[in-house]
Enzyme design. Structure first.
Site, PDB file in Angstrom:
ATOM      1  CG  HIS A 118      -1.549   1.315   1.555  1.00  0.00           C
ATOM      2  ND1 HIS A 118      -2.545   1.875   0.792  1.00  0.00           N
ATOM      3  CD2 HIS A 118      -1.315   2.209   2.556  1.00  0.00           C
ATOM      4  CE1 HIS A 118      -2.900   3.048   1.314  1.00  0.00           C
ATOM      5  NE2 HIS A 118      -2.152   3.287   2.388  1.00  0.00           N
TER       6      HIS A 118
ATOM      7  CG  ASP B 185       6.613  18.525 -26.096  1.00  0.00           C
ATOM      8  OD1 ASP B 185       6.879  17.996 -24.997  1.00  0.00           O
ATOM      9  OD2 ASP B 185       5.872  17.986 -26.937  1.00  0.00           O
TER      10      ASP B 185
ATOM     11  CD1 TRP C 245       6.886   3.319   4.136  1.00  0.00           C
ATOM     12  CD2 TRP C 245       8.033   4.159   2.418  1.00  0.00           C
ATOM     13  NE1 TRP C 245       7.225   4.609   4.445  1.00  0.00           N
ATOM     14  CE2 TRP C 245       7.928   5.151   3.407  1.00  0.00           C
ATOM     15  CE3 TRP C 245       8.710   4.466   1.242  1.00  0.00           C
ATOM     16  CZ2 TRP C 245       8.491   6.423   3.262  1.00  0.00           C
ATOM     17  CZ3 TRP C 245       9.265   5.731   1.093  1.00  0.00           C
ATOM     18  CH2 TRP C 245       9.156   6.685   2.100  1.00  0.00           C
TER      19      TRP C 245
ATOM     20  CB  SER D  52      10.822   6.394 -13.713  1.00  0.00           C
ATOM     21  OG  SER D  52       9.721   7.233 -13.903  1.00  0.00           O
ATOM     22  CB  SER D  53      11.930   9.779  -9.770  1.00  0.00           C
ATOM     23  OG  SER D  53      10.827   9.058  -9.370  1.00  0.00           O
TER      24      SER D  53
ATOM     25  CG  HIS E 102      12.416  14.705   6.341  1.00  0.00           C
ATOM     26  ND1 HIS E 102      11.389  14.234   7.108  1.00  0.00           N
ATOM     27  CD2 HIS E 102      12.172  16.009   6.165  1.00  0.00           C
ATOM     28  CE1 HIS E 102      10.577  15.228   7.403  1.00  0.00           C
ATOM     29  NE2 HIS E 102      11.028  16.322   6.851  1.00  0.00           N
TER      30      HIS E 102
ATOM     31  CD  GLU F  44       9.703  10.297  -2.105  1.00  0.00           C
ATOM     32  OE1 GLU F  44      10.657  10.664  -2.815  1.00  0.00           O
ATOM     33  OE2 GLU F  44       8.615   9.920  -2.559  1.00  0.00           O
TER      34      GLU F  44
ATOM     35  CE1 TYR G 181       8.512  19.615   4.314  1.00  0.00           C
ATOM     36  CE2 TYR G 181      10.339  18.151   4.787  1.00  0.00           C
ATOM     37  CZ  TYR G 181       9.332  18.978   5.219  1.00  0.00           C
ATOM     38  OH  TYR G 181       9.135  19.158   6.555  1.00  0.00           O
TER      39      TYR G 181
ATOM     40  CB  SER H  52       0.615  28.835  -4.824  1.00  0.00           C
ATOM     41  OG  SER H  52       1.153  28.402  -3.614  1.00  0.00           O
TER      42      SER H  52
ATOM     43  CG  HIS I 273      12.545  14.361  12.149  1.00  0.00           C
ATOM     44  ND1 HIS I 273      12.393  15.581  11.575  1.00  0.00           N
ATOM     45  CD2 HIS I 273      12.002  13.493  11.275  1.00  0.00           C
ATOM     46  CE1 HIS I 273      11.777  15.465  10.408  1.00  0.00           C
ATOM     47  NE2 HIS I 273      11.527  14.204  10.214  1.00  0.00           N
ATOM     48  CG  HIS I 274      12.054  10.041   9.790  1.00  0.00           C
ATOM     49  ND1 HIS I 274      10.730   9.912   9.450  1.00  0.00           N
ATOM     50  CD2 HIS I 274      12.494  11.130   9.123  1.00  0.00           C
ATOM     51  CE1 HIS I 274      10.387  10.873   8.614  1.00  0.00           C
ATOM     52  NE2 HIS I 274      11.442  11.631   8.394  1.00  0.00           N
TER      53      HIS I 274
ATOM     54  CB  THR J 267       5.404  25.104   6.857  1.00  0.00           C
ATOM     55  OG1 THR J 267       6.565  24.329   6.564  1.00  0.00           O
ATOM     56  CG2 THR J 267       4.190  24.383   6.333  1.00  0.00           C
TER      57      THR J 267
ATOM     58  CE  LYS K 217       4.796  27.261  -0.190  1.00  0.00           C
ATOM     59  NZ  LYS K 217       5.795  28.010  -0.946  1.00  0.00           N
TER      60      LYS K 217
ATOM     61  NE  ARG L 152       3.850   3.055  11.099  1.00  0.00           N
ATOM     62  CZ  ARG L 152       4.782   3.637  10.321  1.00  0.00           C
ATOM     63  NH1 ARG L 152       5.800   4.271  10.866  1.00  0.00           N
ATOM     64  NH2 ARG L 152       4.701   3.588   9.022  1.00  0.00           N
TER      65      ARG L 152
END
Lengths: 534, 195
Positions: free
Chosen positions: A79, A108, A144, A171-172, A255, A257, A259, A270, A304-305, A330, A333, A452
């Protein structure tokens, strides 16, 4: 003579799409590729959603009902991988493909053939990833995050997991290179960097983040691969390695990722809020600096993870304060979006509703993130449902709502027809109610101590889990409305859209006809900055 | 129009080239993080890793009036068929003095097995003040079928151990190294096992 040359030239340049499957397999047109990305993302959203519903069905009541624990773990892992790499990221890349050239007045993408590659790698990678469900030992089940040594116990699926992550990364990276080159080299002549629309800006920053961290993930999973098959000991303690090191390398990718998944959403919001407030975006330049600061800070907060892995006090303090610092840009924004609406002539079409829900609900996710940043609190919250609630709040009513807002916002431009506004609003209200019914109780579950990634739980957690499961099923079914509305719009069932689509929206994409012709901006636009707001 | 676009294509190619280089460099950086991480842990003493080769003996004054409680923890990795424990569960040591602790391991299988003990010290900051002069963890250990071995650790706790530390935990985890093949001593053992 020059006139005839120009004519044949024009005929040659203005051809439409080739018929049949070749149009898609050999696609180099940014609109075709963007469409394919968005379709893939929608399919993956439903595939990942079915997995989420399997998880929530099992968790509806305590005890083991429907699936065995091993399969449950495969579902949580798949998932997450499918939603992150299959739904959210391709959706934003698809939006970038469609909209970036239209918004900067480019004909293009800069590297159309590479664009074709970066899309077509994805279905191959996901076919490979999905095939692991049928392998001996089942699909990957270690989460994951693929932490060793647990991930090394994956069965035959292990190398397929690694190679599909490699392909997704390639790909990314190719997509990111393409977007950067397009934005840097192909803007309309009078569009300076600071005049770029926010969606383009946030994508430029996101693309740099992708380039910087996807290769690091590729390196980390390569180390897992060599540990498993080639006798290295990067993460094996017996050979002098250290499993905690994987977490450091993974989160150095992981991390930024998060963002990567939210900055384009900031860009979308925006664009939408000014249109439906009928005012220009408040503090455009400060938005650019805020997004850049967030991107920079994302590189220095990864640990922090990992507060519970054991870390000296100075390390904990550094990562705690650096993490909290992200709340400042943040906040800039969030306040700028609010200020954009201030005294605006607001109207509440579906894209605006989704953008407003984004503003409220993403902020809730941001606040629970701040709670998690507090070291002593995090040691309690770590690996609990509080974390699940937090990241689902930033990803579902955050990233996913932004994607839906963007689809409703730009779909009339893509198809030339409006979607069904009443159905869109119904979809919005059902989604917003059910997303909160699903994820809000998870905060309470986490604070009460429910871990979890566990298929069974103590009976005191039963009520909130039942509520969350009902919400999940409601949310899942509501998305069928979205799919139906999109399909009807693509089949041109709605009323015909005007070129401007909305009431005096800003931006070059609204100066081309609706639906956007196959080729646009073959000559650069003369004036890139429209000032229709007065 | 063609002509004005031409230089842009070249720009695109060179920019794309530089970006590809950036991606490749970041792939390398991922691997560079490994030695950086090791060096960082070694310099700071983080991670609870002790010295992996014998420390040289230096005569230091024994602080008779300071007592440190030393606890031993022994763990056997999930797949390692060993019995493994320390002779005593804890001992009291004086900083600066040299001590010896005995660990006992027995191979529970009827095959030749190679073991590697991996040490860890808690609190982490004590790791670099815990100097081992001799340790069974410096090399892998070969066990005959059913063999039991007594294995010594000789160590000094430095006198510059921070004042607030009064208890140190020394932990060993025993691994079966059959799957680790990059170290020659172990390689010898692996072939032994397969034979």
């Amino acid at each position: 003579m020059s006139a005839t040359v120009a004519d044949t030239h024009a005929e040659h340049e203005h051809h439409g799409p080739v018929a049949g499957w070749r149009r898609w397999l050999y696609a180099t047109n940014h609109k075709d590729i963007g469409t394919m990305y968005l379709i893939l993302s929608l399919i993956m959203f439903f595939v990942g959603g079915v997995m989420a519903l399997i998880i929530r069905t099992e968790l509806f009541s305590p005890g083991l009902q429907f699936v065995n624990p091993a399969f449950f773990n495969q579902m949580t892992t798949m998932h997450a991988l499918i939603m992150v790499f299959g739904a959210v990221m391709p959706a934003f890349v698809g939006l970038a493909n469609w909209m970036v050239p239209l918004m900067i007045g480019a004909p293009d993408m800069a590297l159309p053939r590479m664009n074709n590659w970066s899309f077509w790698i994805l279905p191959v990678a996901f076919a490979m990833l999905a095939s692991t469900l049928f392998m001996p030992g089942g699909a990957p089940a270690s989460g994951w995050t693929m932490y060793p040594p647990l991930v090394l116990q994956t069965g035959d699926a292990f190398p397929f997991l690694i190679f599909s992550v490699h392909l997704l990364g390639i790909s990314s990276i190719m997509g990111a290179i393409n977007i950067i080159v397009t934005i840097v080299n192909m803007r309309a002549p009078d569009m300076s960097l600071l005049k770029m629309p926010m969606f383009v800006w946030t994508w430029l920053i996101t693309a740099y983040l992708l380039l910087a961290v996807m290769p690091v993930l590729a390196g980390a999973v390569t180390m897992l691969l060599t540990d498993q098959f080639f006798g290295t000991s990067f993460f094996l303690a017996a050979g002098g390695g250290d499993p905690v090191m994987f977490q450091h390398i993974f989160w150095f990718f992981g991390h930024p990722e998060v963002y990567i998944m939210i900055l384009p959403a900031f860009g979308v919001v925006s664009e939408i809020i000014p249109t439906f407030s009928r005012k220009p975006l408040f503090g455009h330049d400060s938005m650019v600096y805020a997004a850049s600061s967030i991107a920079f800070l994302s590189f220095i907060v990864w640990a922090h993870h990992m507060f519970t892995t054991g870390m000296p006090l100075t390390g904990q303090l550094f990562f705690m304060f650096a993490t909290m610092l992200i709340a400042v840009p943040t906040g800039v924004k969030v306040f700028n979006w609010t200020a954009t609406m201030w005294r605006g002539a607001m109207s509440f079409e579906t894209p605006m509703l989704f953008a407003l829900a984004f503003l409220f609900l993403f902020t809730i996710g941001g606040f629970s993130g701040l709670m998690l940043a507090i070291v002593p609190a995090d040691i309690q919250y770590h690996d609990s449902y509080f974390v699940v609630a937090h990241f689902h709040y930033v990803l579902v009513p955050g990233s996913v709502f932004a994607v839906m807002a963007a689809v409703y916002y730009w779909m009339p431009k893509w198809t030339g027809h409006y979607y069904d506004e009443r159905m869109g609003k119904l979809h919005f209200w059902l989604s917003t109610i059910f997303v909160n019914v699903t994820f809000f109780p998870m905060h309470f579950l986490g604070l009460a101590g429910m871990p979890r990634r566990i298929p069974d739980y103590s009976t005191q957690f039963a009520d909130f889990n039942s509520i969350a499961s009902i919400g999940a099923i409601g949310f899942g079914l509501s998305q069928l409305l979205f799919a139906y509305n999109v399909i009807q719009c693509v089949r041109k069932k709605g009323s015909t859209a005007t070129d401007a689509v909305w009431d005096q929206p800003q931006g070059l994409e609204w100066t081309v006809p609706s639906p956007a012709p196959y080729h646009t901006f073959e000559t650069p636009p003369t004036s890139s900055v429209k000032t229709t707001f007065s | 129009m063609r002509d004005t676009k031409q230089p842009k294509n070249d720009d695109s190619k060179s920019l794309a080239g530089r970006l590809v280089f950036l991606a490749v460099a970041m792939f390398g950086f991922g691997f560079l993080l490994v030695p950086i991480y090791d060096a960082f842990c070694e310099i700071t003493g983080l991670g609870g890793k002790t010295n992996s080769i014998a420390a040289t003996e230096v005569a230091t004054e024994v602080e008779q009036d300071r007592e440190i409680n030393l606890e031993f923890v022994t763990t056997v990795n999930q797949y390692a068929p060993w019995e493994f424990h320390s002779q005593v569960k804890e001992m009291t040591v004086h900083p600066g003095g040299m001590y010896e602790a005995i660990f006992i391991a027995r191979n529970l299988t009827d095959e030749v097995k190679i073991a590697q003990a991996v040490p860890s010290v808690a609190p982490q900051i004590a790791a670099k003040h815990f100097r081992k002069l001799e340790c069974f963890c410096f090399t892998s250990q070969e066990f005959a079928p059913g063999e039991e071995k007594e294995m010594p650790v000789r160590f000094i706790v430095d006198s510059d151990l921070p004042d607030y530390i009064d208890t140190i935990t020394l932990s060993y985890t025993f691994f079966d190294t059959a799957r680790i093949t990059d170290n020659s001593a172990v390689e010898h053992g692996t072939s032994h096992v397969t034979r």
